[in-house]
Design an enzyme around this catalytic site. Structure first.
Site, PDB file in Angstrom:
ATOM      1  N   GLU A 149       0.799  -1.231   0.000  1.00 23.67           N
ATOM      2  CA  GLU A 149       0.000   0.000   0.000  1.00 23.67           C
ATOM      3  C   GLU A 149       0.835   1.286   0.000  1.00 23.67           C
ATOM      4  OE1 GLU A 149      -2.732  -0.674   3.287  1.00 23.67           O
ATOM      5  OE2 GLU A 149      -3.940  -2.003   2.050  1.00 23.67           O
ATOM      6  N   GLU A 264      -6.021 -10.095  -2.298  1.00 23.54           N
ATOM      7  CA  GLU A 264      -6.848  -9.894  -1.085  1.00 23.54           C
ATOM      8  C   GLU A 264      -8.323  -9.709  -1.437  1.00 23.54           C
ATOM      9  OE1 GLU A 264      -5.250  -6.943   1.597  1.00 23.54           O
ATOM     10  OE2 GLU A 264      -3.185  -7.470   1.139  1.00 23.54           O
TER      11      GLU A 264
HETATM   12  C1  XIL Z   1      -5.990  -6.332   7.899  1.00 25.01           C
HETATM   13  C2  XIL Z   1      -6.375  -7.569   8.687  1.00 25.01           C
HETATM   14  O1  XIL Z   1      -7.285  -8.332   7.954  1.00 25.01           O
HETATM   15  C3  XIL Z   1      -6.962  -7.156   9.995  1.00 25.01           C
HETATM   16  O2  XIL Z   1      -7.266  -8.288  10.782  1.00 25.01           O
HETATM   17  C4  XIL Z   1      -5.994  -6.234  10.716  1.00 25.01           C
HETATM   18  O3  XIL Z   1      -6.612  -5.734  11.857  1.00 25.01           O
HETATM   19  C5  XIL Z   1      -5.605  -5.067   9.854  1.00 25.01           C
HETATM   20  O4  XIL Z   1      -5.104  -5.533   8.628  1.00 25.01           O
HETATM   21  N1  XIL Z   1      -4.939  -4.484   3.269  1.00 25.01           N
HETATM   22  C6  XIL Z   1      -3.899  -5.289   3.668  1.00 25.01           C
HETATM   23  C7  XIL Z   1      -4.076  -6.201   4.804  1.00 25.01           C
HETATM   24  O5  XIL Z   1      -2.856  -5.315   2.999  1.00 25.01           O
HETATM   25  O6  XIL Z   1      -2.883  -6.431   5.508  1.00 25.01           O
HETATM   26  C8  XIL Z   1      -5.146  -5.730   5.737  1.00 25.01           C
HETATM   27  O7  XIL Z   1      -5.354  -6.731   6.709  1.00 25.01           O
HETATM   28  C9  XIL Z   1      -6.415  -5.418   4.993  1.00 25.01           C
HETATM   29  C10 XIL Z   1      -6.177  -4.329   3.976  1.00 25.01           C
END
Ligand code: XIL
Length: 351
Positions: A149, A264
């Site tokens: 990100e 994701e």
């Molecule tokens: C999220 C997890 O799913 C949560 O459990 C945690 O609290 C925060 O992070 N983008 C990403 C992931 O790259 O690492 C994130 O994961 C969701 C958004």
């Protein structure tokens, strides 16, 4: 003999440096594209239905949090690989591959990281972290989200890169350092930059795509190693997919020699109608549009959803529904029954 050595031996030296179990398992199941899911810490051990669902459907897993800094290096210089080692053991036992997520991010950091006060300190800590974590999994984790990100949430406002302790001290070229360090630790690993909101037909979506392409062009102009782009796919269900925009974006990445992964996928449903059948239908359609638009330019290396069941999803942390109904962003419902989204994914991944 380690599995990798065995496979190497079987194929002859130099044929492959990784076993690529995700691909092997996918082929056994007649899948052209391996499918996988993010796994929540502890749940595999606690919930046999969850573990079984992962075994039934997945060829690849990734920790939802087990390799983030807060878990792996909670105190400066103290590394804890237990949770990620546990997931890797589960993956290996079941013939799956584990991806690495993530090495450098603006979030998920323990407090001590946020106190880093100089460029020199930032450089030292980033390099040590990547060397230690990637080094621990060298030859066992093939694909890494090295930079997670990097682009600002709304790059339209002028600030293109997302604020972070790394950006603050090192500038945008923190990504160069991360990728070069990763390549030096494991020259065989697939190095990935992972980000989201590329599919939106909005000024924000267009700005995000442009900012990301500019970033990748910059990296390539400086000969920074990068192999693939992770398209997260946290789709906002209420916004139609910008299919032409997404296809053109992926085509551009492909023309730069990059692979793409869907890393994701889930469909955020807080602003969708409440009725389940209608909601599940929209969710499945959005995911289909998303995957088809990507594949129209380049077939993804793998498709992972961020979780597998609505029982364990991050979505309500940020996107709970005003009507109090539970979110349904994932391919299995809270009782592990496959929904329309699972059909879309299985059709897409099938040969
Ligand atoms: C999220 C997890 O799913 C949560 O459990 C945690 O609290 C925060 O992070 N983008 C990403 C992931 O790259 O690492 C994130 O994961 C969701 C958004």
């Amino acid at each position: 003999m380690r599995r990798r050595d065995f496979v190497l031996g079987a194929l002859g030296a130099g044929a492959l440096s990784y076993a690529q179990p995700a691909t092997a398992l996918a082929q056994q199941r007649h899948l052209a594209i391996p499918y996988g899911a993010a796994i929540r810490d502890g749940v595999i051990a606690e919930d046999p239905l969850y573990a079984q669902a992962v075994i039934d459907y997945c060829q690849v897993v990734v920790g939802e949090g087990n390799l983030k800094w807060g878990t792996v290096q909670p105190e400066r210089g103290t590394f804890d690989f237990q949770l990620a080692d546990d997931l890797l053991a589960f993956a290996t036992k079941n013939g799956m591959e584990m991806r690495g997520h993530c090495l450098v991010w603006y979030a998920g950091n323990p407090d001590w990281v946020e106190t880093i006060a100089s460029a020199e300190e930032a450089r030292t800590e980033m390099v040590r972290h990547i060397e230690t974590v990637m080094g621990h999994y060298k030859g066992r984790v093939r694909s890494w989200d090295v930079v997670n990100e990097p682009i600002a949430d709304a790059p339209t406002t002028g600030a293109v890169y997302r604020d972070s302790v790394w950006l603050k001290h090192l500038g945008p070229e923190y990504a160069d350092l991360a990728l070069r360090t990763a390549a030096a630790v494991d020259p065989e690993a697939q190095l990935v930059i992972n980000d989201y909101d590329f599919e939106q037909s909005s000024d924000k979506g267009r700005a995000k795509r442009k900012a990301f392409l500019d970033m990748v062009r910059g990296l390539q102009s400086r000969d920074v190693p990068l192999h693939a782009v992770g398209l997260q796919g946290h789709i906002q269900g209420q916004i139609p997919i910008d299919k032409p925009g997404l296809t053109a974006f992926v085509a551009e990445l492909a023309s730069m020699g990059l692979s793409v992964l869907v890393t994701e996928l889930d469909v955020i449903d807080n602003l969708l109608p409440g009725a389940e059948l209608e909601r599940d239908g929209i969710i499945a359609q959005r995911a289909k549009d998303y995957l088809d638009a990507i594949a129209a330019a380049k077939r993804p290396d793998m498709v992972l959803t961020w979780g597998i069941t609505d029982k364990h999803t991050w979505v309500p942390i940020w996107f709970s529904r005003d009507d109090g109904l539970p979110n349904r962003p994932l391919p299995l419902d809270a009782d592990y029954k496959p929904k329309a989204l699972m059909d879309v994914i299985q059709d897409f991944c099938a040969e």
